[in-house]
Design a protein around this motif. Structure first.
Motif, PDB file in Angstrom:
ATOM      1  N   HIS A   1       0.813  -1.059   0.013  1.00  0.00           N
ATOM      2  CA  HIS A   1      -0.037  -0.225  -0.062  1.00  0.00           C
ATOM      3  C   HIS A   1       0.960   1.306   0.135  1.00  0.00           C
ATOM      4  N   ALA A   2       2.036   1.152   0.859  1.00  0.00           N
ATOM      5  CA  ALA A   2       2.814   2.375   0.707  1.00  0.00           C
ATOM      6  C   ALA A   2       3.518   2.696  -0.613  1.00  0.00           C
ATOM      7  N   ILE A   3       3.986   1.534  -1.376  1.00  0.00           N
ATOM      8  CA  ILE A   3       4.350   1.705  -2.790  1.00  0.00           C
ATOM      9  C   ILE A   3       3.145   2.163  -3.697  1.00  0.00           C
ATOM     10  N   LEU A   4       2.077   1.560  -3.401  1.00  0.00           N
ATOM     11  CA  LEU A   4       0.899   1.791  -4.658  1.00  0.00           C
ATOM     12  C   LEU A   4       0.326   3.068  -4.484  1.00  0.00           C
ATOM     13  N   LYS A   5       0.130   3.595  -3.158  1.00  0.00           N
ATOM     14  CA  LYS A   5      -0.591   4.570  -2.997  1.00  0.00           C
ATOM     15  C   LYS A   5       0.266   5.679  -3.401  1.00  0.00           C
ATOM     16  N   SER A   6       1.645   5.568  -2.912  1.00  0.00           N
ATOM     17  CA  SER A   6       2.515   6.676  -3.555  1.00  0.00           C
ATOM     18  C   SER A   6       2.474   6.835  -4.711  1.00  0.00           C
ATOM     19  N   LEU A   7       2.473   5.620  -5.588  1.00  0.00           N
ATOM     20  CA  LEU A   7       2.413   5.720  -7.482  1.00  0.00           C
ATOM     21  C   LEU A   7       1.177   6.245  -7.699  1.00  0.00           C
ATOM     22  N   LEU A   8       0.069   5.915  -6.981  1.00  0.00           N
ATOM     23  CA  LEU A   8      -1.490   6.538  -7.465  1.00  0.00           C
ATOM     24  C   LEU A   8      -1.250   8.047  -7.312  1.00  0.00           C
ATOM     25  N   PHE A   9      -0.848   8.279  -6.200  1.00  0.00           N
ATOM     26  CA  PHE A   9      -0.791  10.012  -5.951  1.00  0.00           C
ATOM     27  C   PHE A   9      -0.065  10.606  -6.937  1.00  0.00           C
ATOM     28  N   ILE A  10       1.258   9.747  -7.211  1.00  0.00           N
ATOM     29  CA  ILE A  10       2.299  10.652  -8.074  1.00  0.00           C
ATOM     30  C   ILE A  10       1.355  10.542  -9.507  1.00  0.00           C
ATOM     31  N   ASN A  11       0.819   9.969 -10.090  1.00  0.00           N
ATOM     32  CA  ASN A  11       0.169   9.623 -11.148  1.00  0.00           C
ATOM     33  C   ASN A  11      -1.100  10.809 -11.052  1.00  0.00           C
TER      34      ASN A  11
END
Lengths: 159, 480
Positions: free
Chosen positions: B318-328
């Motif tokens: 979740h730390a990785i994916l939510k960082s990814l989605l927010f950067i998107n």
């Protein structure tokens, strides 16, 4: 001697409580409240509860003061007040470090500091530096955060 | 070495006022250095830092495998934030506050005393409060105000819990509390303290019903701060502290696990339901984040080893994916100047890298194989069913289906939707957003396809810390 020191501490608490209630300037009121907490922590220490004293110093005199000054910074658009609160807040970490240095180095030169010692517990400097030293690091970081926070909120809006 | 994890960001915070024009470079260099130290600490495993003889101070910092996992996550998210911040601002106060937030989070991971834990939580929270309001607009101030008010309420609960624990155990170190609460006369007060502390930490991590600050804070924050906030801050100041105190210090028993499972499933389902039909992209991700936090708790408190591994793996994912989605989302917002999902229709053709990495992130968090989110959710569900928590397992599956639904709807609109005139002149996001997005998407794919070595090397050792502590508490047999 003990009674007179306790009376002095009591008088300081009452005096600063009156100042806190009477002053119109919110930042000065917050700082007076911080002084009350600092004196109260000495009283608690003298009563033989060093951890409670360290907690009072950390939470009430440190964190709460930073929160108050931050909140006041948020609502007060006065530029003059800004300079004052930046200076006051920036002075807090310096004061904290100076207080620590005084406790550590000044004891043998300033016997008067012994008024902060308790007959029941380890010396206050031992409590602060040896037992709760990481709290002091955290407190300095909280105050440092408060400094940047006040500077940020008082900056003029960028275009 | 582990003291550097606090010292490096503090040094950066002190340097940036003197190097104002290079503040973004100082911050970026700091996150690189921090990543190197975190990698070193991770490779050398358990570490203890004791006295520093030339100093008048004495303090102990410790790191077990669970805290090391969190330290690595902090370093990754900090690096991503530094990338995203390069094109955001050059204001030194921003970088100083972000550095102090990182120092606070690393401090939380390294302390072994509940009061010091509280002090570092406040360092991170105070810096976060300022960063949420960094844009100094009405939306930012309102979000920061909500955050600080609820955070102060949480602090009251936490302090009350700490002081009562100190009263009943006679100490504030984790070791003293752990022993103290297991005395027969301390059982009930200990349980009461755990409730107070849990209430505080649940507010800080935005669990339902204490979640109201989350969408506002994530939505109103500057984009790089949304990444940090969703990626790691709520996990460090709330969830990690809750797990550390509940599982490894006080101890988890079936009754406590059940309470946490109920809170977890309510959070997972409510977050997923509220994310549906959100017109604002960042708010949709915020509700999704709330939902996934519930999932993590479901795994960790499932009482089953596979579930605990799934919970810890989902924490990482979740730390990785939510960082990814927010950067998107930051990329989409910077290109379209809008956060409204309707405005992104057909943007896939114009922003292929952003859309591609968003597809990886959203499909992974929705639990599509072979991405990492699939495996962590699978383990959580296996753990729940194996622990005979069938009703909660079914509801968790439903929450996962809802997650897939709202992300597929978003995909359809963004990638396959009919291109609107609004996106006709849109171009791909800058490299400062693209590079970290590709990096995070790659981590998601690699740790998904290679889930077995990932779990063996990083996740299982961290989960072991929690499982061993939980079995110690159960074998003590004093808590209800």
């Amino acid at each position: 001697m003990t009674i007179s020191i306790d009376l002095v501490l009591f008088a300081l608490i009452v005096g600063f409580a009156l100042i806190t209630s009477a002053v119109r300037d919110l930042i000065r009121a917050a700082l007076s409240l911080a002084v009350i907490s600092a004196v109260l922590s000495i009283v608690i220490f003298r009563l033989g509860a060093p951890y409670a004293a360290a907690f009072e110093l950390s939470v009430a005199a440190g964190l709460i003061t930073v929160l108050f000054i931050s909140a006041i910074s948020l609502i007060n658009p006065d530029k003059e007040a800004m300079k004052e609160s930046v200076m006051i807040t920036a002075g807090l970490p310096i004061a904290t470090v100076a207080f620590g240095a005084l406790l550590w180095f000044g004891k043998k030169y300033l016997p008067v500091l012994s008024f902060m010692e308790s007959p029941h517990t380890a010396p206050i400097r031992e409590t602060l530096w040896n037992l709760r030293s990481l709290d002091l690091v955290g407190q300095i970081l909280i105050i440092l955060t408060g400094v940047f926070l006040v500077i940020l909120f008082f900056k003029e809006k960028r275009s | 070495m582990i003291a550097l994890l606090i010292a490096i960001p503090v040094a950066a915070a002190l340097i940036v006022p003197f190097l104002r024009k290079q503040a973004h470079i100082v911050f970026f260099a700091m996150t690189l250095l921090l990543a190197a130290v975190a990698a070193y600490v991770a490779l050398h495993g358990f570490a203890v830092l004791n006295a520093m003889p030339p100093w008048p101070m004495f303090f102990t910092l410790t790191a077990d495998k669970f805290s090391i996992l969190m330290i690595v996550l902090i370093a990754i998210v900090a690096l991503v934030t530094a990338f995203a911040s390069l094109s955001f601002t050059n204001d030194y106060t921003y970088y100083a506050l972000a550095s102090l937030a990182i120092a606070g989070m690393n401090g939380i991971m390294l302390v072994n005393d509940i009061f010091t834990l509280y002090v570092f939580i406040e360092v991170a929270s105070l810096a976060t409060f300022a960063l949420i309001a960094f844009n100094r607009n009405v939306e930012g101030f309102e979000a920061a105000f909500k955050y600080i008010i609820l955070s102060t309420v949480a602090t009251t609960f936490i302090l009350l819990g700490i002081f009562i624990l100190y009263g009943i155990t006679g100490g504030v170190s984790f070791a003293e509390i752990s022993v103290g609460v297991k005395r027969p006369e301390s059982v009930k007060p200990g349980l009461f303290c755990l409730m107070l502390l849990a209430a505080g930490f649940l507010v800080k991590s935005g669990f339902v019903p204490f979640h109201t600050w989350v969408p506002d804070a994530y939505g109103a924050s500057p984009n790089p701060i949304s990444i940090t906030l969703a990626g790691i801050i709520t996990k460090a100041v709330g969830l990690y502290a809750l797990i550390r105190i509940a599982v490894t210090v006080i101890g988890v028993t079936p009754a406590i696990s059940m309470i946490m499972l109920v809170i977890g499933i309510i959070t997972a389902v409510t977050g997923a339901v509220l994310a549906i039909n959100q017109p604002d992209g960042k708010r949709m991700l915020a509700y999704s984040s709330i939902s996934q936090m519930g999932y993590i708790v479901l795994g960790i408190f499932s009482g089953n080893p596979i579930g605990v591994v799934g919970g810890v793996f989902h924490l990482f994912n979740h730390a990785i994916l939510k960082s990814l989605l927010f950067i998107n989302m930051a990329s989409l917002e910077s290109s379209t100047k809008s956060r409204e999902l309707e405005k992104y229709s057909g943007i896939g053709e114009k922003m292929p890298v952003t859309s591609g990495t968003f597809a990886v992130g959203s499909l992974s968090i929705a639990g599509i194989p072979p991405l990492n989110g699939f495996f962590s959710k699978l383990f959580i569900l296996i753990g729940l069913f194996a622990a005979k928590q069938t009703a909660i397992g079914v509801l968790a599956t439903l929450a996962s289906v809802l997650t897939l639904w709202y992300f597929l709807v978003f995909q359809r609109k963004v990638i396959f939707g009919k291109a609107s005139e609004a996106v006709a002149s849109v171009r791909e996001a800058p490299l400062t957003y693209i590079i970290p997005a590709v990096l995070l998407a790659a981590i998601s794919i690699v740790t998904g396809i290679g889930f077995s070595p990932t779990i063996s090397a990083f996740i299982a050792p961290a989960a072991d810390v929690l499982m061993n502590a939980a079995s110690d508490a159960t074998s003590a047999g004093v808590l209800p």
